[in-house]
Design a protein around this motif. Structure first.
Motif, PDB file in Angstrom:
ATOM      1  N   LYS A  93      -0.192   1.267 -11.578  1.00  0.00           N
ATOM      2  CA  LYS A  93      -0.007   2.222 -12.678  1.00  0.00           C
ATOM      3  C   LYS A  93       0.731   3.482 -12.244  1.00  0.00           C
ATOM      4  O   LYS A  93       1.585   3.997 -12.972  1.00  0.00           O
ATOM      5  CB  LYS A  93      -1.365   2.597 -13.269  1.00  0.00           C
ATOM      6  N   GLU A 150       1.472  -3.290 -16.047  1.00  0.00           N
ATOM      7  CA  GLU A 150       0.295  -4.071 -15.636  1.00  0.00           C
ATOM      8  C   GLU A 150      -0.842  -3.143 -15.222  1.00  0.00           C
ATOM      9  O   GLU A 150      -2.023  -3.413 -15.530  1.00  0.00           O
ATOM     10  CB  GLU A 150       0.666  -4.998 -14.485  1.00  0.00           C
ATOM     11  N   MET A 189      -2.469  -1.877 -18.309  1.00  0.00           N
ATOM     12  CA  MET A 189      -3.240  -2.955 -18.925  1.00  0.00           C
ATOM     13  C   MET A 189      -4.583  -3.123 -18.226  1.00  0.00           C
ATOM     14  O   MET A 189      -5.631  -3.248 -18.860  1.00  0.00           O
ATOM     15  CB  MET A 189      -2.440  -4.259 -18.849  1.00  0.00           C
ATOM     16  N   ARG A 190      -4.561  -3.096 -16.894  1.00  0.00           N
ATOM     17  CA  ARG A 190      -5.799  -3.221 -16.125  1.00  0.00           C
ATOM     18  C   ARG A 190      -6.713  -2.019 -16.356  1.00  0.00           C
ATOM     19  O   ARG A 190      -7.943  -2.164 -16.419  1.00  0.00           O
ATOM     20  CB  ARG A 190      -5.486  -3.348 -14.632  1.00  0.00           C
ATOM     21  N   PHE A 193       6.211  -5.179 -16.145  1.00  0.00           N
ATOM     22  CA  PHE A 193       4.953  -5.910 -16.278  1.00  0.00           C
ATOM     23  C   PHE A 193       4.328  -6.277 -14.938  1.00  0.00           C
ATOM     24  O   PHE A 193       3.183  -6.733 -14.896  1.00  0.00           O
ATOM     25  CB  PHE A 193       5.150  -7.172 -17.135  1.00  0.00           C
ATOM     26  N   ARG A 194       5.046  -6.072 -13.853  1.00  0.00           N
ATOM     27  CA  ARG A 194       4.467  -6.260 -12.522  1.00  0.00           C
ATOM     28  C   ARG A 194       4.255  -4.910 -11.825  1.00  0.00           C
ATOM     29  O   ARG A 194       4.039  -4.861 -10.620  1.00  0.00           O
ATOM     30  CB  ARG A 194       5.348  -7.170 -11.664  1.00  0.00           C
TER      31      ARG A 194
END
Length: 298
Positions: A184, A159, A162-163, A154-155
């Motif tokens: 990514k 993430e 998601m962005r 998630f980091r």
């Protein structure tokens, strides 16, 4: 002169053989989810991350055989991310590596579970392999496992995805786009290079240089991907082109133009090569891969 074509061929075959041993053939005598896992992993692909892992170990004179399992785990994590990325809830792609995507070939639920299974299998392989090494080397392996988990979590990669989804249909700054792709795409590429070198016994100074190299080629890879989505041949790429514009995605060509994007990719490769200045010819595979990233047509 270093022969990258032969190098890639040899190590793709090596990685593919090991992946096959972990996954089997995907024949009808195994479960549906195992078939889906094997179908996606063995569908082809550049094997860039596992080869970068092997080349990272080679650059510091490490035993290449010792990193094969690590390389395969990285490819499984990458493939899991592609399976999920292709799902209707995300990019809704029907073609990947010239074949039907996992959810099209099987179904959405099977694809979701196949991705989950590849991720968990990757960490089982890492833990099992680490246990086979002397206790003095366990700390290196624990650091590698933590780095890969962070890069894909998630980091990191999640993430970034998601962005990417949240920014569709919006215009973001070039700085935000760089952060997005660093998460990514870049994090797992960096983890690939650095993990191979770590297992091979690299010094802290070497790891810092290899990390800088990997950060630059990770971004260069994404810039090149953005360009290929505009200019590439779908048959060579094995997937549709023009999809970024259709989905309203932020890309380097859309924000700064095609030619400036190409120049940016070239500058990033130059920076990556500069980071390897203190390495000898054993790092030539890494140097050649950096150039290949922006010159490829698939």
């Amino acid at each position: 002169m270093f022969d990258l074509k032969s190098y890639l061929k040899i190590h793709r075959q090596r990685v593919n053989a090991s992946l096959h041993s972990y996954l089997g053939t995907g024949d009808s005598d195994v479960s549906r989810v195992t078939q889906a896992m094997s179908y996606s992993v063995m569908a082809g692909g550049k094997r860039l991350r596992p080869i970068l892992c092997i080349a990272g170990a080679q650059a510091v004179e490490g035993d290449q055989e010792a990193v094969t399992a690590l390389a395969c785990a990285l490819e499984m994590i990458h493939t899991y991310s592609l399976i999920h990325d292709d799902l209707p809830a995300m990019d809704d792609d029907e073609k990947r590596r010239g074949k039907a995507t996992c959810h099209v070939r099987f179904d959405e639920a099977t694809a979701l579970l196949a991705g989950d299974a590849l991720l968990t299998l990757a960490f089982k392989i890492l833990a099992t392999t680490a246990s086979q090494f002397p206790a003095a080397e366990h700390l290196n392996w624990l650091n590698v496992i933590a780095k890969i988990a962070s890069a894909s979590g998630f980091r990191g990669m999640i993430e970034g995805q998601m962005r990417d989804m949240a920014s569709e249909g919006k215009i973001i700054s070039i700085e935000d786009l760089e952060i997005l792709h660093g998460l990514k795409t870049g994090k797992l590429i960096e983890a690939s290079v650095v993990s191979g070198a770590t297992i091979a016994g690299a010094t802290e100074i070497q790891l810092q240089a290899l990390s800088a190299y990997a950060v630059h080629i990770g971004l260069a890879f994404q810039v090149a991907d953005d360009i290929l989505n505009v200019t590439g041949d779908p048959e060579r790429l094995g997937k549709n082109t023009g999809t970024d514009q259709a989905r309203g995605k932020n890309t380097y060509p859309s924000l700064i133009g095609l030619e400036p994007a190409q120049r940016l990719a070239d500058r990033l490769v130059d920076k990556a090569l500069n980071a390897l200045d203190d390495f000898d010819k054993k790092a030539d595979p890494l140097r050649a891969i950096a150039r290949y990233i922006v010159e490829r047509n698939r």
